[in-house]
Design a protein around this motif. Structure first.
Motif, short mmCIF file in Angstrom:
data_model
loop_
_atom_site.label_atom_id
_atom_site.label_comp_id
_atom_site.label_asym_id
_atom_site.label_seq_id
_atom_site.Cartn_x
_atom_site.Cartn_y
_atom_site.Cartn_z
N LYS A 1 0.84 -1.21 0.00
CA LYS A 1 0.00 0.00 0.00
C LYS A 1 0.87 1.25 0.00
N PHE A 2 1.91 1.29 0.84
CA PHE A 2 2.79 2.44 0.89
C PHE A 2 3.42 2.71 -0.47
N LEU A 3 3.99 1.68 -1.09
CA LEU A 3 4.65 1.88 -2.39
C LEU A 3 3.67 2.34 -3.46
N ARG A 4 2.51 1.69 -3.55
CA ARG A 4 1.52 2.09 -4.56
C ARG A 4 1.06 3.52 -4.33
N ASP A 5 0.70 3.87 -3.08
CA ASP A 5 0.24 5.23 -2.79
C ASP A 5 1.31 6.26 -3.09
N TRP A 6 2.52 5.99 -2.66
CA TRP A 6 3.63 6.93 -2.87
C TRP A 6 3.91 7.13 -4.35
N ILE A 7 3.96 6.04 -5.09
CA ILE A 7 4.26 6.13 -6.53
C ILE A 7 3.12 6.81 -7.29
N GLU A 8 1.89 6.46 -6.98
CA GLU A 8 0.74 6.99 -7.71
C GLU A 8 0.42 8.44 -7.33
N ASN A 9 0.91 8.91 -6.19
CA ASN A 9 0.56 10.26 -5.72
C ASN A 9 1.73 11.24 -5.69
N THR A 10 2.79 10.90 -6.36
CA THR A 10 3.93 11.83 -6.48
C THR A 10 4.30 11.94 -7.95
N GLU A 11 5.20 12.82 -8.24
CA GLU A 11 5.61 13.01 -9.63
C GLU A 11 6.97 12.38 -9.92
N ILE A 12 7.33 11.39 -9.14
CA ILE A 12 8.62 10.73 -9.37
C ILE A 12 8.58 9.95 -10.67
N GLN A 13 9.74 9.73 -11.25
CA GLN A 13 9.83 9.01 -12.52
C GLN A 13 10.48 7.64 -12.36
N LYS A 14 11.37 7.51 -11.37
CA LYS A 14 12.07 6.25 -11.16
C LYS A 14 12.21 6.00 -9.66
N VAL A 15 12.02 4.75 -9.27
CA VAL A 15 12.10 4.36 -7.87
C VAL A 15 13.27 3.39 -7.69
N HIS A 16 14.12 3.69 -6.70
CA HIS A 16 15.18 2.79 -6.28
C HIS A 16 14.85 2.36 -4.86
N ILE A 17 15.01 1.09 -4.56
CA ILE A 17 14.62 0.58 -3.25
C ILE A 17 15.77 -0.23 -2.65
N ILE A 18 15.98 -0.05 -1.36
CA ILE A 18 16.95 -0.85 -0.61
C ILE A 18 16.19 -1.58 0.49
N ALA A 19 16.43 -2.88 0.59
CA ALA A 19 15.84 -3.67 1.67
C ALA A 19 16.97 -4.44 2.36
N HIS A 20 16.78 -4.73 3.62
CA HIS A 20 17.82 -5.42 4.39
C HIS A 20 17.28 -6.70 5.02
N SER A 21 18.06 -7.75 4.92
CA SER A 21 17.85 -9.02 5.61
C SER A 21 16.47 -9.61 5.31
N MET A 22 15.70 -9.91 6.36
CA MET A 22 14.40 -10.55 6.18
C MET A 22 13.43 -9.69 5.36
N ALA A 23 13.58 -8.37 5.38
CA ALA A 23 12.69 -7.50 4.62
C ALA A 23 12.79 -7.77 3.12
N ASN A 24 13.90 -8.36 2.67
CA ASN A 24 14.03 -8.71 1.26
C ASN A 24 12.93 -9.67 0.82
N ARG A 25 12.59 -10.62 1.69
CA ARG A 25 11.55 -11.59 1.34
C ARG A 25 10.23 -10.88 1.06
N GLY A 26 9.83 -10.02 1.99
CA GLY A 26 8.56 -9.31 1.82
C GLY A 26 8.59 -8.39 0.62
N LEU A 27 9.69 -7.67 0.45
CA LEU A 27 9.79 -6.74 -0.67
C LEU A 27 9.72 -7.48 -2.01
N LEU A 28 10.40 -8.60 -2.14
CA LEU A 28 10.35 -9.35 -3.40
C LEU A 28 8.94 -9.84 -3.70
N ARG A 29 8.24 -10.32 -2.68
CA ARG A 29 6.86 -10.78 -2.90
C ARG A 29 5.95 -9.61 -3.27
#
Length: 150
Positions: free
Chosen positions: A22-50
């Motif tokens: 929800k955070f990623l979709r809301d942030w991307i859809e409600n801002t004027e950014i053109q490209k998103v770079h994301i960093i995740a650490h350790s166990m958060a990688n699992r959730g982020l990939l899914r």
């Protein structure tokens, strides 16, 4: 970390996925950014990939935003595994987060085969796999990069 703590962390990240999505979709859809770079650490990688598997196509269809670098710091995920056959040969299975990545890697078959030839003499095949409906869907290639199965 104890096994109980690890299991609790797994459950915690799974429960967080809907909020990350929800955070990623809301942030991307409600801002004027053109490209998103994301960093995740350790166990958060699992959730982020899914999450990325679920929202990638939706976000790129609805917006003009593209995903740039996805950095998996100290990833707690398996990116590949070697499946050994009874005859002593093996298959290198490379787990791709989505079809787009699998297609991109299939264009780099020569680089993959060069690395296999350098590192693993017993590897006979390699597969580019994605997880779909809790099943692994793999495209299998020879050491020369020729498609065997899809």
């Amino acid at each position: 970390m104890t096994e109980e703590g690890y299991t609790a962390d797994e459950a915690s990240i799974e429960a967080s996925e809907k909020y990350i999505s929800k955070f990623l979709r809301d942030w991307i859809e409600n801002t004027e950014i053109q490209k998103v770079h994301i960093i995740a650490h350790s166990m958060a990688n699992r959730g982020l990939l899914r999450v990325m598997q679920r929202i990638f196509d939706q976000v790129q269809t609805k917006t003009k935003v593209s995903f740039g670098q996805l950095i998996l710091a100290a990833p707690d995920v398996d990116a590949f595994r070697i499946v050994n056959d009874e005859d002593g040969t093996g298959t290198l299975e490379i787990l791709c987060p989505n079809e787009v990545v699998r297609q991109r890697l299939s264009k780099k078959k020569r680089k993959i085969t060069n690395n296999i030839n350098t590192c693993w003499s017993h590897i006979r095949w390699f597969s580019l796999c994605i997880q779909q409906d809790n099943e692994l869907d793999c495209q299998k290639f020879t050491r020369n990069g020729d498609l065997v199965t899809s």
